[in-house]
Write a protein that holds these residues in place. Structure first.
Motif, mmCIF file in Angstrom:
data_model
loop_
_atom_site.group_PDB
_atom_site.id
_atom_site.type_symbol
_atom_site.label_atom_id
_atom_site.label_comp_id
_atom_site.label_asym_id
_atom_site.label_seq_id
_atom_site.Cartn_x
_atom_site.Cartn_y
_atom_site.Cartn_z
ATOM 1 N N THR B 101 57.134 60.583 44.054
ATOM 2 C CA THR B 101 57.398 59.202 44.459
ATOM 3 C C THR B 101 56.264 58.290 44.041
ATOM 4 O OG1 THR B 101 56.324 59.610 46.554
ATOM 5 C CG2 THR B 101 58.699 59.908 46.471
ATOM 6 N N GLU B 157 43.397 38.719 40.545
ATOM 7 C CA GLU B 157 44.815 39.061 40.635
ATOM 8 C C GLU B 157 45.111 39.972 41.804
ATOM 9 O OE1 GLU B 157 45.698 40.957 37.038
ATOM 10 O OE2 GLU B 157 45.959 39.116 35.893
ATOM 11 N N SER B 158 44.256 41.015 41.997
ATOM 12 C CA SER B 158 44.660 42.056 42.935
ATOM 13 C C SER B 158 44.040 41.945 44.308
ATOM 14 C CB SER B 158 44.293 43.435 42.405
ATOM 15 O OG SER B 158 44.310 43.455 41.030
ATOM 16 N N PHE B 171 45.949 47.929 46.050
ATOM 17 C CA PHE B 171 46.224 48.696 44.832
ATOM 18 C C PHE B 171 47.689 49.070 44.766
ATOM 19 C CE2 PHE B 171 45.050 51.214 41.293
ATOM 20 C CZ PHE B 171 45.780 52.385 41.353
ATOM 21 N N HIS B 173 50.142 47.656 46.197
ATOM 22 C CA HIS B 173 50.965 46.466 45.995
ATOM 23 C C HIS B 173 51.043 46.106 44.519
ATOM 24 C CE1 HIS B 173 52.678 42.536 46.827
ATOM 25 N NE2 HIS B 173 51.811 42.057 45.955
ATOM 26 N N VAL B 174 49.884 46.138 43.829
ATOM 27 C CA VAL B 174 49.873 45.799 42.403
ATOM 28 C C VAL B 174 50.684 46.813 41.614
ATOM 29 C CG1 VAL B 174 48.421 45.661 40.369
ATOM 30 C CG2 VAL B 174 47.656 44.658 42.482
ATOM 31 N N ILE B 175 50.460 48.096 41.921
ATOM 32 C CA ILE B 175 51.086 49.159 41.148
ATOM 33 C C ILE B 175 52.592 49.178 41.337
ATOM 34 C CG2 ILE B 175 51.275 51.658 41.077
ATOM 35 C CD1 ILE B 175 48.995 50.645 39.567
ATOM 36 N N SER B 176 53.039 48.850 42.553
ATOM 37 C CA SER B 176 54.475 48.977 42.818
ATOM 38 C C SER B 176 55.276 48.007 41.970
ATOM 39 C CB SER B 176 54.765 48.736 44.292
ATOM 40 O OG SER B 176 54.476 47.394 44.603
ATOM 41 N N ARG B 177 54.649 46.922 41.493
ATOM 42 C CA ARG B 177 55.406 45.976 40.693
ATOM 43 C C ARG B 177 55.314 46.276 39.207
ATOM 44 N NH1 ARG B 177 56.953 41.198 42.232
ATOM 45 N NH2 ARG B 177 58.204 42.061 43.874
ATOM 46 N N SER B 178 54.566 47.305 38.851
ATOM 47 C CA SER B 178 54.405 47.575 37.429
ATOM 48 C C SER B 178 55.545 48.440 36.930
ATOM 49 C CB SER B 178 53.083 48.295 37.182
ATOM 50 O OG SER B 178 53.152 48.999 35.976
ATOM 51 N N PRO B 179 56.188 48.057 35.836
ATOM 52 C CA PRO B 179 57.288 48.873 35.333
ATOM 53 C C PRO B 179 56.837 50.110 34.569
ATOM 54 C CG PRO B 179 57.019 46.932 33.986
ATOM 55 C CD PRO B 179 56.034 46.798 35.080
ATOM 56 N N ASP B 180 55.540 50.141 34.155
ATOM 57 C CA ASP B 180 55.128 51.251 33.297
ATOM 58 C C ASP B 180 54.514 52.389 34.055
ATOM 59 O OD1 ASP B 180 53.831 48.926 30.922
ATOM 60 O OD2 ASP B 180 55.765 49.948 31.016
ATOM 61 N N PHE B 181 54.074 52.131 35.296
ATOM 62 C CA PHE B 181 53.173 53.072 35.937
ATOM 63 C C PHE B 181 53.809 54.442 36.109
ATOM 64 C CE2 PHE B 181 49.771 54.574 38.299
ATOM 65 C CZ PHE B 181 50.211 55.161 39.461
ATOM 66 N N SER B 183 56.209 55.929 34.637
ATOM 67 C CA SER B 183 56.498 56.714 33.449
ATOM 68 C C SER B 183 55.242 57.120 32.700
ATOM 69 C CB SER B 183 57.409 55.935 32.510
ATOM 70 O OG SER B 183 56.848 54.685 32.239
ATOM 71 N N SER B 184 54.125 56.397 32.900
ATOM 72 C CA SER B 184 52.936 56.818 32.167
ATOM 73 C C SER B 184 52.059 57.750 32.994
ATOM 74 C CB SER B 184 52.131 55.595 31.725
ATOM 75 O OG SER B 184 51.598 54.943 32.846
#
Lengths: 706, 189
Positions: B101, B157-158, B171, B173-181, B183-184
């Protein structure tokens, strides 16, 4: 809740000790029983959620064993109370179901094909190149299902139970073509025996039910056609929704730097060379982003930029118009050639249309790339423009092709009318010499091959699509072999005897063009959807093509390509490609729907309803399809969409407000903390002062005493 | 209890399946790769611990700039030397697996980026992070001005509560909006 469950075991354990290791649920009051049940449920939830907890394995194992023991002990005890048989049964079924689910998940992951190949590509090239292969595999899955539908429900029943080849005119090769029907050239062109077979629409009879199963073939043909479209829509939209959920909506630029920092490293990279490339590209992207931030205010001759961009768009429009006209011209020419008879023309002239379309698809994107150098956009924006233009190019070409095809269809239909008229004349001429008037005639047997018949425009359309797909496939493979493989071989072996370093400078090894390949795949699928109604063999052909593509491209990318230098992800692009796929699906099913509507092919449903189903069913259906009912329903759906849109807007608003509130709250907390810290410091000072004062006093009083 | 050298017990295997995001095949493959790293004498010790240097020879970790931090975060040894037992290894693979998750990935990502282990990402942590990402050589590194500008932008920003550090919830909060995280942040054996 956990506290409660801590209490319960101790209470129950006490009771246990008193009653010789047997828990009697009858001794517990109903509320305690309920609490116990809740505690057991909580423990079960805890067990299920354990894998998501960031604890070390030892701690998880201990918690798991504890919770499992608790659940077993008290579940068994609870089972002895009222309704125990049902409860025990429920528990057992849940356990079996979870085990089955887990085994099924394991089985499913074992069944996924090509997993190792893709993983290898991921470790060498990173996830953006691998995303193309994941997309290819997903398409393969969809095409397998479409193939299953058309093959199993249409082609196989017709082949097994329909009237065999040669029994009626439409199933037989005409006498004139019989000699050449088996030639390879004719078969490759999908003429001859291939044309008069289950592969194309024309072979299928309009006999209502065939074989001993009374299989309703026309109905099945129609429903499979509708079903393939419906299934494709459902799958594409479901994938789009899933991507949108995971991606996080909007807000593309609000965390630009943070995302670059925290999410730019690709942990799948296992190859040192790729890692070095990645380092370089990350550094470049940091530096670029910093520069952009600084220079975002500079105007820098905006009029020149605007003029250049308008000029570039104008050039692109000219290109698109030119390519559209070229295709139209070539299709008309090919019609003239067919009228003259195909044998008089060279190979190029016969396959002109397909070759021109494939070549346009290859060279125009390169042209667009050159033109976009005028525009001076940020690379991500430039990529989106490029994709948009290639999309417009392919779409324009496809539709010009269809319009030209429409003309041909109309010509063929007029021909059919003439032929029908001629048939009645021909039949009359058969009877001419042998009968006198007013006598019944015995039917004269004529071999089906000799019956004159009109051209079947649906089969012709199907043939055109099949030829187009095949030539498109061939072009792709040949460009791959020449553009990538031959280039790599030349660079590698000529490097020993060339003046400049071929590997570092021009031409060097090629990179894998993700967006170009994905677009090619999307348009290929569009053509399949368009033609599948007229040629049931298309999904089968596509499955074969995708299978070969997978192996060929995997080999080519590992052998001839190098990792990309500028690795920036157009991150929203996952849904961008899905959106394009959806648009293509819509546009490619339009022509088929138009022809179905025009020829009233859906009458077959009406007929089935009237003759096969009980009368009340037909009545219900006719009420349901009443426009007076359908229109309000559509209105209701539009209103629902509007409502959902406005609630999502209000949620976004609430999010922003909460963020602001969090900020002010934190600032206030900081102020409060500072005040409290200050006060505590002052108190400490005072206490210290008081302590030192009292120590002095004591010393003083002692001094006085002595 | 604990993993024997050659075979995983059935019960243990099903417990591991319950406690991680890995499938049965993935756990068995992890066991195989783990035992390949053992020397002959170590194969008989139960709950054996492999030192960090040997773990870092795995091809999946070799090219990763955060490999040492990853080992340190998942290690349960008292000396904090980054050595991993098989169970630590499974924890690692589970957090980096495809089906993990977002919460667990972001939790571990935060701990990996927290180079001084103080529970927040302050200026120094971010600076070390940027240096890891830009490679070893001097030409690829950022100048001090670029570095401070970058980190100030990131904090702007964060850092929601403006305390100069990024804590776990900011952290996440920022990461949850990232579309790449998601999968990378993947490692697959």
């Amino acid at each position: 809740m956990l506290e409660n469950s801590e209490q319960e075991p101790s209470e129950a354990e006490n009771e246990e000790e008193q009653t010789d290791d047997v828990v009697r649920p009858e001794t517990l009051s109903p509320e305690e029983l309920e609490k116990l049940k809740e505690a057991v449920e909580d423990r079960k939830k805890l067990i299920q959620g354990l894998r998501g907890k960031p604890w070390p394995m030892k701690q998880k194992l201990v918690t798991l064993k504890e919770s499992q023991q608790f659940v077993e002990k008290y579940e068994g005890a609870l089972g002895k109370g009222k309704g125990r048989k049902f409860y025990a049964y429920k528990v057992m079924m849940t356990k079996k179901w979870m085990k089955f689910q887990r085994d099924f998940e394991n089985f499913k992951t074992a069944c996924i094909p090509w997993e190792m190949k893709i993983k290898e590509i991921e470790s060498h090239f990173g996830s953006s190149v691998a995303s193309y292969f994941l997309f290819l595999r997903w398409m393969y899955g969809i095409n397998m299902i479409l193939f299953g539908l058309t093959f199993g429900l249409v082609m196989v029943p017709e082949a097994l139970m329909g009237r065999p080849y040669g029994s009626i005119p439409r199933k037989t090769v005409p006498r004139a073509e019989e000699n050449s029907a088996m030639d390879f050239a004719v078969l490759w062109d999908f003429g001859g025996y291939a044309q008069y077979s289950v592969l194309f629409y024309g072979y299928y009879n309009n006999q209502r039910a065939i074989g001993w199963l009374k299989y309703r073939l026309p109905l099945s043909y129609f429903l499979v056609g509708v079903g393939t479209v419906a299934y494709s829509y459902m799958v594409v939209i479901r994938t789009m929704a899933r991507n949108a959920n995971e991606g996080g909506v909007g807000d593309d630029n609000s965390f630009n730097f943070s995302w670059k920092m925290f999410t730019s490293w690709d942990y799948l990279i296992g190859n040192p060379e790729t890692a070095d490339n990645k380092f370089a590209s990350i550094t470049t992207s940091f530096k670029e982003a910093i520069l952009e931030e600084q220079e975002s205010r500079k105007d820098d001759n905006i009029h020149l930029t605007r003029f250049l961009r308008v000029l570039a768009n104008f050039l692109v429009l000219c290109c698109l118009a030119g390519s559209g006209y070229l295709i139209y011209f070539v299709v008309r020419r090919s019609q003239k050639f067919t009228l003259d008879g195909l044998e008089n023309h060279s190979w190029w002239e016969r396959n002109e249309v397909n070759m021109v379309m494939s070549l346009l698809g290859m060279f125009c994107p390169m042209l667009f790339d050159v033109i976009s150098a005028l525009e001076n956009y940020h690379p991500r924006v430039a990529l989106q423009w490029q994709l948009g233009r290639i999309f417009a190019l392919f779409l324009g070409n496809l539709y010009t092709f269809i319009i030209a095809l429409m003309d041909e269809i109309n010509v063929k239909r007029d021909e059919e009318k003439i032929v029908k008229y001629n048939i009645t004349m021909w039949e009359a001429s058969l009877y001419n010499g042998t009968l006198s008037e007013n006598s019944t005639a015995p039917p004269i047997t004529v071999h089906p091959a000799d019956v004159p018949r009109g051209p079947c425009w649906e089969t012709m359309v199907g043939q055109e699509f099949v030829r187009l797909i095949i030539s498109d496939t061939m072009t792709t493979y040949i460009t791959l072999l020449i553009g990538d493989f031959l280039r790599a071989v030349l660079v590698r072996f000529l490097n020993y005897c060339w003046c400049w370093d071929l590997e570092a400078g021009f031409p060097s090894y090629s990179e894998f063009d993700v967006s170009g390949n994905v677009l090619g795949l999307i348009f290929n699928q569009g053509m399949i959807w368009m033609g599948a109604f007229y040629a049931p063999c298309l999904p089968a052909l596509n499955v074969l093509r995708l299978h070969v593509s997978m192996y060929l491209q995997c080999w080519a990318v590992m052998c001839c390509n190098v990792p990309q230098e500028r690795v920036f992800k157009a991150s929203g692009s996952n849904n961008f490609y899905m959106a394009m796929l959806l648009v293509i699906l819509f546009l490619s099913t339009l022509p088929a729907i138009y022809t179905i509507w025009k020829n009233r092919m859906f009458d077959v449903i009406q007929e089935t309803l009237e003759s096969d189903f009980p009368p009340w069913f037909g009545k219900v259906f006719s009420y349901a399809s009443n426009p007076g009912l359908v229109l309000p329903f559509i209105l209701l759906m539009v209103l629902a969409i509007y409502y959902l849109q406005s609630t999502s807007k209000s949620y976004k608003q609430a999010n922003v407000e909460l963020k602001k509130k969090l900020q002010t709250q934190n600032e206030e907390n900081k102020k409060k903390n500072k005040k409290a810290a200050l006060k505590a410091a002052m108190d400490l000072e005072e206490a210290r002062k008081a302590a030192s004062l009292s120590a002095e006093q004591r010393l003083h009083s002692r001094n006085i005493k002595t | 209890m604990g993993t024997t050298a050659s075979q995983l017990g059935k019960e243990l295997l099903s417990e591991y399946q319950e406690l991680t995001f890995l499938t049965k095949q993935e756990i068995l493959l992890a066991h195989k790769r783990f035992t390949e790293l053992l020397t002959k004498d170590e194969k008989d010790i139960p709950n054996v611990r492999i030192p960090m240097e040997r773990i870092l020879t795995l091809p999946e970790l070799k090219s990763n700039p955060f490999r040492k931090r990853i080992c340190l975060v998942f290690s349960t040894s008292e000396q904090k030397d980054g050595s991993l037992t098989f169970e630590d290894f499974l924890d690692l693979l589970s957090a980096f697996s495809d089906s993990a998750t977002l919460e667990i990935k972001s939790h571990y990502a935060f701990r990996i980026f927290d180079f001084d282990d103080d529970g927040t990402l302050d200026f120094n942590d971010l600076q070390t992070l940027v240096n890891c990402l830009t490679g070893e050589t001097d030409e690829t590194r950022l100048t001090p001005e670029e570095m401070s500008q970058l980190i100030n932008n990131i904090l702007e920003e964060s850092d929601i509560d403006k305390d100069g550090t990024v804590n776990l919830s900011e952290f996440q909060h920022v990461i949850s909006r990232s579309p790449d995280f998601v999968s990378s942040f993947k490692i697959v054996l």
